[in-house]
Write a protein that holds these residues in place. Sequence first.
Motif, mmCIF file in Angstrom:
data_model
loop_
_atom_site.group_PDB
_atom_site.id
_atom_site.type_symbol
_atom_site.label_atom_id
_atom_site.label_comp_id
_atom_site.label_asym_id
_atom_site.label_seq_id
_atom_site.Cartn_x
_atom_site.Cartn_y
_atom_site.Cartn_z
ATOM 1 N N ASP A 416 -35.194 2.790 -22.941
ATOM 2 C CA ASP A 416 -35.228 2.865 -24.394
ATOM 3 C C ASP A 416 -36.256 1.830 -24.823
ATOM 4 O OD1 ASP A 416 -33.394 3.860 -26.866
ATOM 5 O OD2 ASP A 416 -34.089 1.820 -27.266
ATOM 6 N N PRO A 417 -36.937 2.059 -25.952
ATOM 7 C CA PRO A 417 -37.882 1.008 -26.376
ATOM 8 C C PRO A 417 -37.189 -0.343 -26.553
ATOM 9 C CG PRO A 417 -37.781 2.811 -27.997
ATOM 10 C CD PRO A 417 -37.026 3.257 -26.792
ATOM 11 N N PHE A 418 -35.893 -0.332 -26.848
ATOM 12 C CA PHE A 418 -35.151 -1.596 -26.929
ATOM 13 C C PHE A 418 -35.107 -2.283 -25.560
ATOM 14 C CE2 PHE A 418 -30.608 -3.405 -26.958
ATOM 15 C CZ PHE A 418 -31.035 -4.662 -27.338
ATOM 16 N N GLY A 419 -35.104 -1.492 -24.492
ATOM 17 C CA GLY A 419 -35.023 -2.059 -23.150
ATOM 18 C C GLY A 419 -36.358 -2.516 -22.601
ATOM 19 N N SER A 420 -37.420 -2.377 -23.369
ATOM 20 C CA SER A 420 -38.735 -2.755 -22.879
ATOM 21 C C SER A 420 -39.423 -3.652 -23.906
ATOM 22 C CB SER A 420 -39.508 -1.468 -22.606
ATOM 23 O OG SER A 420 -40.855 -1.673 -22.566
ATOM 24 N N PHE A 421 -39.947 -3.031 -24.967
ATOM 25 C CA PHE A 421 -40.523 -3.797 -26.075
ATOM 26 C C PHE A 421 -39.450 -4.704 -26.683
ATOM 27 C CE2 PHE A 421 -40.945 -4.006 -30.728
ATOM 28 C CZ PHE A 421 -42.149 -4.662 -30.846
ATOM 29 N N GLY A 422 -38.251 -4.113 -26.855
ATOM 30 C CA GLY A 422 -37.197 -4.779 -27.614
ATOM 31 C C GLY A 422 -36.726 -6.090 -27.027
ATOM 32 N N VAL A 423 -36.660 -6.153 -25.691
ATOM 33 C CA VAL A 423 -36.125 -7.371 -25.079
ATOM 34 C C VAL A 423 -37.050 -8.562 -25.359
ATOM 35 C CG1 VAL A 423 -35.589 -8.465 -22.871
ATOM 36 C CG2 VAL A 423 -34.805 -6.147 -23.331
ATOM 37 N N MET A 424 -38.352 -8.309 -25.315
ATOM 38 C CA MET A 424 -39.289 -9.425 -25.427
ATOM 39 C C MET A 424 -39.739 -9.741 -26.854
ATOM 40 S SD MET A 424 -39.501 -10.475 -22.453
ATOM 41 C CE MET A 424 -39.239 -9.986 -20.753
ATOM 42 N N TRP A 425 -39.718 -8.721 -27.744
ATOM 43 C CA TRP A 425 -40.359 -8.906 -29.046
ATOM 44 C C TRP A 425 -39.387 -8.769 -30.220
ATOM 45 C CZ3 TRP A 425 -45.045 -10.921 -28.361
ATOM 46 C CH2 TRP A 425 -45.653 -10.721 -27.108
ATOM 47 N N ALA A 426 -38.112 -9.034 -29.951
ATOM 48 C CA ALA A 426 -37.116 -9.020 -31.021
ATOM 49 C C ALA A 426 -37.297 -10.231 -31.933
ATOM 50 C CB ALA A 426 -35.718 -9.038 -30.412
ATOM 51 N N PRO A 427 -36.829 -10.114 -33.186
ATOM 52 C CA PRO A 427 -36.823 -11.316 -34.033
ATOM 53 C C PRO A 427 -35.975 -12.383 -33.324
ATOM 54 C CG PRO A 427 -36.233 -9.369 -35.318
ATOM 55 C CD PRO A 427 -36.258 -8.947 -33.881
ATOM 56 N N ASN A 428 -36.482 -13.580 -33.248
ATOM 57 C CA ASN A 428 -35.834 -14.697 -32.548
ATOM 58 C C ASN A 428 -35.672 -14.445 -31.046
ATOM 59 O OD1 ASN A 428 -35.485 -16.130 -35.001
ATOM 60 N ND2 ASN A 428 -33.731 -14.807 -35.444
ATOM 61 N N PRO A 430 -37.391 -13.954 -27.048
ATOM 62 C CA PRO A 430 -38.146 -14.921 -26.240
ATOM 63 C C PRO A 430 -39.543 -15.236 -26.784
ATOM 64 C CG PRO A 430 -37.154 -13.249 -24.846
ATOM 65 C CD PRO A 430 -36.875 -12.836 -26.255
ATOM 66 N N SER A 431 -40.286 -14.220 -27.191
ATOM 67 C CA SER A 431 -41.670 -14.473 -27.611
ATOM 68 C C SER A 431 -41.708 -15.335 -28.868
ATOM 69 C CB SER A 431 -42.397 -13.153 -27.869
ATOM 70 O OG SER A 431 -42.410 -12.392 -26.689
ATOM 71 N N GLU A 432 -40.831 -15.037 -29.817
ATOM 72 C CA GLU A 432 -40.815 -15.842 -31.038
ATOM 73 C C GLU A 432 -40.266 -17.231 -30.744
ATOM 74 O OE1 GLU A 432 -38.760 -14.234 -34.507
ATOM 75 O OE2 GLU A 432 -40.007 -15.559 -35.734
ATOM 76 N N SER A 433 -39.224 -17.275 -29.922
ATOM 77 C CA SER A 433 -38.603 -18.563 -29.602
ATOM 78 C C SER A 433 -39.580 -19.486 -28.893
ATOM 79 C CB SER A 433 -37.370 -18.325 -28.739
ATOM 80 O OG SER A 433 -36.779 -19.529 -28.382
ATOM 81 N N GLU A 434 -40.498 -18.907 -28.130
ATOM 82 C CA GLU A 434 -41.475 -19.742 -27.424
ATOM 83 C C GLU A 434 -42.636 -20.159 -28.320
ATOM 84 O OE1 GLU A 434 -41.084 -19.351 -22.782
ATOM 85 O OE2 GLU A 434 -42.200 -17.635 -23.580
ATOM 86 N N GLY A 435 -42.630 -19.707 -29.568
ATOM 87 C CA GLY A 435 -43.586 -20.227 -30.527
ATOM 88 C C GLY A 435 -44.945 -19.559 -30.542
ATOM 89 N N ARG A 436 -45.065 -18.366 -29.936
ATOM 90 C CA ARG A 436 -46.377 -17.712 -29.938
ATOM 91 C C ARG A 436 -46.381 -16.406 -30.704
ATOM 92 N NH1 ARG A 436 -44.894 -14.301 -25.639
ATOM 93 N NH2 ARG A 436 -43.410 -15.464 -24.397
ATOM 94 N N PHE A 437 -45.225 -16.046 -31.269
ATOM 95 C CA PHE A 437 -45.085 -14.775 -31.978
ATOM 96 C C PHE A 437 -44.271 -15.050 -33.235
ATOM 97 C CE2 PHE A 437 -42.355 -10.770 -32.237
ATOM 98 C CZ PHE A 437 -43.346 -9.985 -32.809
ATOM 99 N N ASN A 438 -44.730 -14.490 -34.379
ATOM 100 C CA ASN A 438 -44.030 -14.761 -35.636
ATOM 101 C C ASN A 438 -43.451 -13.476 -36.201
ATOM 102 O OD1 ASN A 438 -45.173 -17.301 -35.308
ATOM 103 N ND2 ASN A 438 -46.962 -16.749 -36.547
ATOM 104 N N THR B 43 -35.324 -17.314 -24.479
ATOM 105 C CA THR B 43 -35.324 -18.056 -25.737
ATOM 106 C C THR B 43 -35.074 -19.518 -25.399
ATOM 107 O OG1 THR B 43 -32.962 -17.805 -26.060
ATOM 108 C CG2 THR B 43 -34.358 -16.079 -26.972
ATOM 109 N N GLN B 44 -35.446 -20.382 -26.327
ATOM 110 C CA GLN B 44 -35.289 -21.814 -26.088
ATOM 111 C C GLN B 44 -33.819 -22.153 -25.845
ATOM 112 O OE1 GLN B 44 -37.991 -23.680 -25.517
ATOM 113 N NE2 GLN B 44 -36.438 -25.103 -24.750
ATOM 114 N N ALA B 45 -32.934 -21.508 -26.610
ATOM 115 C CA ALA B 45 -31.498 -21.807 -26.482
ATOM 116 C C ALA B 45 -31.027 -21.465 -25.067
ATOM 117 C CB ALA B 45 -30.720 -21.013 -27.512
#
Lengths: 517, 308
Positions: A416-428, A430-438, B43-45
């Motif tokens: 599912d797109p949630f299982g590919s794009f979704g895991v990495m590019w969800a709001p908050n 990994p990508s956003e949490s690491e500070g490179r994606f807003n 995620t950082q957490a």
Amino acid sequence: MKRLLQTTALAMLVATPALAQEITVGAANVAPYLDPGRDHSNVGSQFYYNAFDVLIDRDYNKREVEWLPALATEWTLLEPTVMELKLREDVVFHNGDPMTADDVVFSLNRMYQATFPPYQVRARDRLGNFDRAEKVDDYTIRIHAKREEPLWETLINLQQGMIIPAAYTMALSGDPDVAEDSDFEAFSLAPVGTGPYKIAEFVPNERIVYERFGEFWGEAAPLERATVRRIPETASRITALRTGEIDLATNIAPDQLSLIEAEPTMKAVGSATALFHVMIMNQNHEVMKDARIRQALSMAIDRDALNEALWLGKAVVPASHTMEEFGELYMPELETFEYNPERAKELLAEAGYNGEEIVYDSQSTYYTNGLLAAQAIMEMWANVGVNGRVNVIEEWTGGSPAMMVRSWSNPMYFADPFGSFGVMWAPNGPSESEGRFNTDAEYAEIWERFRFSTDIEARKQAYAELMERIKADAPFLPLYRPYESWAMRTDLEWAPKPGHIPYVLDFRAGSIEFASN
Amino acid sequence: MLKYMTRAGLKIAITFLAIVTLAFAATRLSGDPINYIAGQGLTQADRDLLVTYYGLDRSILEQYLAFMGSFFDGEFGLSFVERRPVSVVIAERIWPSLQLLLASTALTLALAIPLGIVAAVWRKSWVGSAVMTLAFLFYAVPNFVLAVFMILVFSYWLNWLPVVGNGTWAHFLMPTIAMSGLLIAGLTRFTRNAMLDVLGQDFIRTARAKGLAETEVILRHGLRNASITILSVIGLQVASLAAAGSVVVESIFAWPGIGELLVRSAIQRDYPVLQFGVIAVSIAVLIINAVVDLAYTWADPRIRLGEA
């Protein structure tokens, strides 16, 4: 010398698996631990399906989704947030314990209500909507979701949803009635499931021996025994295949294919893996924060040329972050990423790019052809006036504010797109949490519709909107789906199945056979 | 001798403490293990959660003390990646590595010393030149090139020898030759030079003059006196083999040894395994040095251990 040759010949004879019901696999890597709940690595994913079952399985022979009963024989949605599942009654674990609702509830809740940190981490990104599993009777359970869930079967079918024995696991250390962290640590070295093969021997990072499990509830395993051993060097794997020391070799690079095809005793099969090699770009780096710069870096790259040069044209270059495996949500009509060097030059001029150096971080060998691709991309950037430099670094720099561009991959953890794009590019995520994606409120709102709409059309609409945002913000570019190959003896019939997640070594009935039998 | 033993013991203890501390510090500087344990893209957490779980949030001093403490529990800590006691992970691999090391050392001694003597004694004939040419050739070939070349010929083309693993003695042939090719070449050259030095000395002329057989002159007077130099070189070579020589060879032949383990744990940042792997190799080097020291006293009775 004669004696030497005789002994050697004898040794070779012993090393050659003459029995057709046994095979030896030479794998580039063997898992360091075996726990389907904790793991989502490409290495680990190879090994679980032979030994473990999920509640709801699917027909892996085809890309289209068709759910099949496995440890659950039927499932009904009682309420939008409650699913009831009837369990198969004749299931036995490899250690002899019969499987009941207690085991299933234990297995699911170890993820849904995780206390063991490695489970917490794995559950959060994909199982966050599940509140708990509860026992109704010995062979009936209910799963409670927090919100209406459009992906029930998909998320029950996950590798993290494989069932393990409760009593066995809890007794591995400390108090036999309590699930402690140390129990799960011990389980990962002595894994027990319900699948057609039991794990007879496991030496972390070195060897896994599967043996046919006589009490398997389904169709019996076709192999008496399958040994997977680690052979890190590609040349050694291929030679071992030729000498007959192994029957199947994993992770064959594209440049080796012609060698294998030239040999009558060997053949190769492959597929474009359900995984994207991606180039990520840091939205918050001083030089990169104008979206036009990132768009230009993306548009300058001729991905078809990379495919031809590095993958003999066998990789798949996507127009958007979409895969056929997504089923109804496969959207090839989206045009999110394009090659347009002229437009790239214009964008750079508009953004006032002044020849600042743009550093592309790449590991040396982690991704097949990764470094070559990075070097080719530098040439493509130079053609539009970008001053790029490859920085070979083994460290993960994705969380560093100084990171500008780097290579990465986005696997399809489930179809599912949630299982590919979704895991990495969800709001908050990994990508956003690491500070490179807003992301912002609008992105989050579209995300909500994409993740939780129960109407397919609404989800497609929302995914199209997300891809528009990705096009505008250009946080990443999927380069291609790499072409992954396996080599084997000519008389062995095995191929990766299109319904599986990447890399699964499926040796179940109907998945492997010997042509000579 | 007792005095020597005490002093040697103290020297070893201090060296060992330095190695242990260095192994701890160097591995800590090498990067973040969480990426390798849990995959990239956390995620950082979640990252913080794992950092705490694996005890990486403790201060360096606490980690150092825990590390020193782990010497005494017999397990040497738990591998980050495999979740097994480090003692088990390393024990599994010591014997295969040691076997390869012993086989390579034996092959090196068995070939290099006779060849070196031959090259020295017949230095002006074609025999000596042939030996030296071969030695020069092998000295220039890195072990991985030799390994791959042998695999191509003896496995891929001829299908005589197995490529991977350590199950039978046939599995030993190619890895042993690959490991020792360079050493044989090096030691042959050293032996020849050492012998030439000694054979030019006055006491050799005296030995010949008093009518000793040539074999006895060469072996008893020549080799014995050359052996100090030869022993030092052997010590250095075997130590280097133990320390690093096996890494590539073990990878190519999928030999389940320490070298391959060290490389993998360095890549995976598996600190507990890496630091004890480094220590295990260091101990091997210390032992080899001690053996060479003892051998000196045999080679030259004038050397008294402990009087240095």
